[in-house]
Design a protein around this motif. Structure first.
Motif, mmCIF file in Angstrom:
data_model
loop_
_atom_site.group_PDB
_atom_site.id
_atom_site.type_symbol
_atom_site.label_atom_id
_atom_site.label_comp_id
_atom_site.label_asym_id
_atom_site.label_seq_id
_atom_site.Cartn_x
_atom_site.Cartn_y
_atom_site.Cartn_z
ATOM 1 N N TRP A 460 -26.004 51.328 -41.244
ATOM 2 C CA TRP A 460 -26.388 50.458 -40.117
ATOM 3 C C TRP A 460 -27.605 51.018 -39.380
ATOM 4 C CZ3 TRP A 460 -23.404 46.415 -40.876
ATOM 5 C CH2 TRP A 460 -22.178 46.626 -41.501
ATOM 6 N N ARG A 461 -27.928 52.268 -39.659
ATOM 7 C CA ARG A 461 -29.002 52.955 -38.950
ATOM 8 C C ARG A 461 -30.338 52.727 -39.648
ATOM 9 N NH1 ARG A 461 -29.625 58.448 -36.639
ATOM 10 N NH2 ARG A 461 -31.660 58.220 -35.678
ATOM 11 N N LEU A 462 -31.381 52.530 -38.832
ATOM 12 C CA LEU A 462 -32.741 52.392 -39.371
ATOM 13 C C LEU A 462 -33.401 53.761 -39.313
ATOM 14 C CD1 LEU A 462 -34.269 49.246 -37.651
ATOM 15 C CD2 LEU A 462 -34.260 49.735 -40.077
ATOM 16 N N TYR A 463 -33.634 54.363 -40.453
ATOM 17 C CA TYR A 463 -34.200 55.710 -40.421
ATOM 18 C C TYR A 463 -35.729 55.694 -40.378
ATOM 19 C CZ TYR A 463 -29.538 57.507 -41.057
ATOM 20 O OH TYR A 463 -28.218 57.804 -40.860
ATOM 21 N N GLN A 464 -36.331 54.545 -40.649
ATOM 22 C CA GLN A 464 -37.804 54.456 -40.652
ATOM 23 C C GLN A 464 -38.403 55.550 -41.515
ATOM 24 O OE1 GLN A 464 -39.551 52.047 -39.032
ATOM 25 N NE2 GLN A 464 -38.170 51.272 -37.499
ATOM 26 N N ASN A 465 -37.808 55.751 -42.698
ATOM 27 C CA ASN A 465 -38.213 56.852 -43.557
ATOM 28 C C ASN A 465 -38.285 56.329 -45.002
ATOM 29 O OD1 ASN A 465 -37.854 59.086 -45.404
ATOM 30 N ND2 ASN A 465 -37.364 60.344 -43.623
#
Ligand SMILES: Cc1cc2nc3c(=O)[nH]c(=O)nc-3n(C[C@H](O)[C@H](O)[C@H](O)COP(=O)(O)OP(=O)(O)OC[C@H]3O[C@@H](n4cnc5c(N)ncnc54)[C@H](O)[C@@H]3O)c2cc1C
Length: 503
Positions: A460-465
């Motif tokens: 659910w987390r956006l790591y932007q990686n």
């Protein structure tokens, strides 16, 4: 549900911008058996790169990563002008025959999912004939960008009506605006303002960039010397891959350095400014932001063009607040006055989630702020729907290409197992809800409440990686415990006759 005859496609794409054309390419090559169509609200291809027409419009990230993974960017400039980017998108669409499957002037307003029928019914308004059009699809792919097309954001400045000159927003740049020899004030300090100022300064009498507070501004070569050198020795595709990875790594390094050692990043940016601005220039007032690098998007200027215009005296920066517009310009809180013939409000965008669509699932209206995004591309509790949203700390297309790959894997996986429905779980109470974008920029803070949340942990987390997303989206398990799959429900009595469309 009525028994009207609806045209049906396997996948319906909303939007024919950079992402929508990319989505169509991936579907054609990875899911060749699927039927699909694109509904586009405007009358042309290109989205952002067709809409924005202000002088100097260009990318503010390099084209090796803003370009598609599957189509090398071959022009010499890596920071490219808007018309070259538009040409690149149009050529992709025409060479692959994607343009023939776009229905223009179809603004999608509503999508209703029926679990019994395992399909979406989509409603679009035609802007040319004013008709309402309904279609159905098995999977909905929303590539509608992230902001409102009808108007940009302009704060309610006092006294605007008093100003005798022209007030212009960059999102609706008038073709007939003649600024040659005129005094121009550009209000703003973001990517658009720093693009406009040096371009307008080439013909205007003088351009003043009026900012409330400074941003981080970094100069990059418009032509990437390493990428151009690699092109001379490697074939186009291999050279593109090298240039792309080099850009990914440099951008990641700059972002990680900013987050882990903001002091070191600030010193680096400062050194660049000292080298390019005239000696004795008041950097502290005009170019020293109050926040850390990458708490807001970093602005890039190709070959230091903004600093060159300041050095040449054709542009200047004023850091102050507007008290009121006057008949002849602007009165500032410091008491100073700025005379102007043209005032440009480069004050930003109005963000809009998922093309402004209203969703309903089995008769239940979906409130986007109450949903949580899954892998930054689907929504908990919303079946068979994905959306293309790019990175905020790197080029948009890096994430959108991966999203498209994932959607194609998902569709093929469903076919292999006879599934007709895939739904990320609805809210897991052990996952904390966080804002979708952790930027402190005004345009984000104004609208973030209307966007889906992200969660405190994967998926659910956006790591932007990007490297992490390659592992998760290209190779990660599709059946991960958070996504639920379902086979066809028993036949429904009033199932409508469906008309297939070739893809
Ligand atoms: C001035 C400017 C410069 C930018 N520069 C960069 C950059 O350098 N690097 C970067 O990574 N990003 C940049 N961005 C972000 C940029 O928007 C993306 O890079 C990219 O162009 C987005 O492509 P998209 O197709 O997802 O969305 P868009 O370009 O916004 O296209 C969306 C399309 O969907 C259509 N649409 C929307 N809603 C509906 C609906 N309900 N029904 C039917 N059609 C619909 C629109 O009409 C439009 O054609 C910039 C943005 C702006 C405004």
């Amino acid at each position: 549900m009525s028994c009207e005859q609806l045209e049906h496609v396997d996948v319906l794409i909303v939007g024919a911008g950079l992402s929508g054309i990319g989505a169509a390419h991936h579907l054609r090559s990875d899911c060749p058996g699927k039927t699909w169509a694109i509904l586009e609200g405007r009358g042309s291809i290109g989205g952002t790169w067709d809409l924005f027409r202000y002088p100097g419009i260009r990318s503010d990230s390099d084209m090796f990563t803003l370009g598609y993974s599957f189509r090398p960017w071959t022009e010499s400039r890596s920071i490219a002008d808007g018309s070259s980017i538009l040409r690149y998108i149009r050529q992709t669409a025409s060479e692959e025959g994607i343009d023939k499957q776009i229905r223009f002037n179809h603004r999608v307003v509503r999508a209703e999912w029926s679990t019994a029928r395992a399909r979406w019914t989509v409603t679009a308004q035609r802007s040319d004939t004013l008709e309402t059009v309904r279609m159905s699809c098995g999977f909905l792919f929303v590539c509608g960008g992230y902001y409102r097309y009808d108007e940009g954001y302009t704060p309610d400045f006092p006294g605007m009506e008093r100003f005798a000159g022209r007030i212009v927003h960059p999102q609706q740049w008038p073709e007939d605006l003649d600024y040659a020899g005129k005094r121009v004030v550009v209000i703003g300090s973001g990517a658009t303002a720093v693009t406009l100022v040096p371009t307008l300064a080439q013909r205007a009498a003088h351009v003043t960039m009026l900012q409330r507070s400074p941003s981080y501004i970094v100069s990059l070569p418009a032509e990437d010397p390493i990428a151009n050198a690699v092109r001379r020795v490697l074939p186009a595709r291999a050279a593109y891959a090298v240039a792309r990875w080099k850009s990914v790594l440099v951008t990641m390094l700059s972002f990680q350095l900013s987050r882990r050692r903001p002091g070191a990043m600030k010193a680096l940016v400062r050194r660049g400014l000292e080298r390019r601005l005239p000696s004795g220039y008041d950097i502290d007032t005009h170019f020293k932001p109050r926040y850390d690098p990458w708490d807001q998007r970093l602005c890039l200027v190709p070959d230091g063009d903004l600093f060159a215009a300041i050095g040449a005296g054709s542009a200047s920066v004023v850091t102050d607040r507007i008290e009121t517009f006057t008949e002849t310009g602007l009165k500032l809180e410091s008491g100073a006055e700025l005379e102007a013939d043209v005032i440009v409000t480069a004050t930003g965008l109005n963000l809009l989630a998922l093309g402004g669509l209203q969703f309903a699932v089995d008769g239940r209206e979906i409130e986007l702020p109450e949903t949580m995004s899954y892998k930054g591309m689907m929504l908990g509790g919303v079946p068979n729907m994905a959306f293309a949203l790019g990175y905020t700390n790197a080029s948009w297309t890096l994430k959108c290409d991966l999203t498209c790959e994932y959607v194609c894997r998902l569709l093929n996986h469903m076919d292999e197992h006879g599934y007709v429905q895939c739904t990320p779980h609805n809210r897991d109470p052990s996952v904390a809800a966080l804002p979708a974008i952790d930027f402190s920029s005004g345009y984000v803070l104004r609208a973030i409440d209307q966007f889906p949340k992200q969660g405190s942990r994967a998926p659910w987390r956006l790591y932007q990686n990007y490297p992490r997303d390659i592992l998760g989206l290209r190779y990660g398990a599709l059946e991960d415990g958070a996504m639920e799959f379902a086979r066809a429900a028993p036949a429904v009595a009033d199932e409508p006759e469906l008309l297939a469309v070739s893809g």
